[in-house]
Design an enzyme around this catalytic site. Structure first.
Site, PDB file in Angstrom:
ATOM      1  CG  ASP A  36       5.414  -5.218   3.092  1.00 45.19           C
ATOM      2  OD1 ASP A  36       4.256  -5.413   2.702  1.00 45.19           O
ATOM      3  OD2 ASP A  36       5.750  -4.215   3.763  1.00 45.19           O
ATOM      4  CG  ASN A  92      -4.976  -6.918   4.128  1.00 48.77           C
ATOM      5  OD1 ASN A  92      -5.440  -7.869   4.756  1.00 48.77           O
ATOM      6  ND2 ASN A  92      -3.746  -6.473   4.325  1.00 48.77           N
ATOM      7  N   GLY A  98      -8.415  -3.565   5.724  1.00 46.67           N
ATOM      8  CA  GLY A  98      -7.136  -2.941   6.066  1.00 46.67           C
ATOM      9  C   GLY A  98      -6.250  -2.663   4.869  1.00 46.67           C
ATOM     10  CD  GLN A  99      -7.034  -2.690  -1.305  1.00 49.61           C
ATOM     11  OE1 GLN A  99      -8.268  -2.771  -1.195  1.00 49.61           O
ATOM     12  NE2 GLN A  99      -6.401  -2.862  -2.453  1.00 49.61           N
ATOM     13  CG  HIS A 105      -0.973  -5.939  -2.307  1.00 56.55           C
ATOM     14  ND1 HIS A 105      -1.758  -4.837  -2.565  1.00 56.55           N
ATOM     15  CD2 HIS A 105      -0.846  -6.006  -0.964  1.00 56.55           C
ATOM     16  CE1 HIS A 105      -2.090  -4.250  -1.419  1.00 56.55           C
ATOM     17  NE2 HIS A 105      -1.558  -4.958  -0.422  1.00 56.55           N
ATOM     18  CG  HIS A 107       0.227  -8.955   2.485  1.00 55.46           C
ATOM     19  ND1 HIS A 107       1.029  -7.951   3.007  1.00 55.46           N
ATOM     20  CD2 HIS A 107      -0.926  -8.347   2.086  1.00 55.46           C
ATOM     21  CE1 HIS A 107       0.379  -6.786   2.919  1.00 55.46           C
ATOM     22  NE2 HIS A 107      -0.802  -6.999   2.367  1.00 55.46           N
TER      23      HIS A 107
END
Ligand code: AMP
Length: 119
Positions: A36, A92, A98-99, A105, A107
Site C-alpha cells: 500500500d 472495506n 470507508g472504501q 481488495h 488489506h
C-alpha cells in the site's frame, strides 16, 4: 473490454495490466498483491483479484470458485509470510466501510498489535 468498461480507468486494473508501477509481492493468473502507498502498519499489502469487481458482493457473484478461493488463500499466505505473530485482513465496502478504490481488495496488515474496534 468495451469503451465503457470500468477497468479502463480503474487504478488497480492499471496495476494488474502493468500500466502503472507498484511494489509487487505476488502475481499469478488470479491475484496481484502489492504494498500500500500509505501503509497503516509495518506490513500493509493489498491483494487484488485480476478480475475487476467493484467490491466483495459484486466479486462473489461474478467470479468463479477458483478465483474466490485464490483471493482468500493469497491473503492467508501473505499474512503467514509477513505476520510473525498474526495479522489482520480487512475489506472495506461502500461509504460506511470507508472504501476509496472501487476494485475489490483485501488489506493484509501485520507487524504491530492491532486494536479493536476499528475506527
Ligand atoms: P480502501 O480505502 O479500502 O478502498 O483502500 C484503498 C487503498 O489503496 C488505500 O489504503 C490507499 O493507500 C491504497 N492505494 C491507492 N492507490 C494506490 C497505488 N497506486 N498503489 C498502492 N496503494 C494504493
Amino acid at each position: 473490454m468495451t469503451m465503457t468498461d470500468p477497468s479502463l480507468q480503474c487504478i488497480f486494473c492499471k496495476i494488474v495490466r502493468k500500466e502503472i508501477p507498484a511494489n509487487e509481492v505476488l502475481r499469478d493468473a488470479h491475484v496481484v498483491a502489492f504494498r500500500d502507498l500509505n501503509p497503516q502498519a509495518p506490513t500493509h499489502i493489498l491483494v487484488v483479484p485480476t478480475l475487476h469487481a467493484d467490491h466483495l458482493s459484486d466479486f462473489a457473484s461474478k467470479a468463479g470458485g477458483a478465483q474466490v478461493t485464490r483471493f482468500l488463500l493469497a491473503a492467508a499466505e501473505l499474512g503467514a509470510q509477513f505476520g510473525t505473530d498474526g495479522y489482520r485482513v480487512v475489506m472495506n465496502e461502500g461509504p460506511d466501510g470507508g472504501q476509496t478504490v472501487h476494485h475489490l481488495h483485501a488489506h493484509v496488515l501485520a507487524g504491530r498489535r492491532m486494536s479493536w474496534p476499528p475506527g
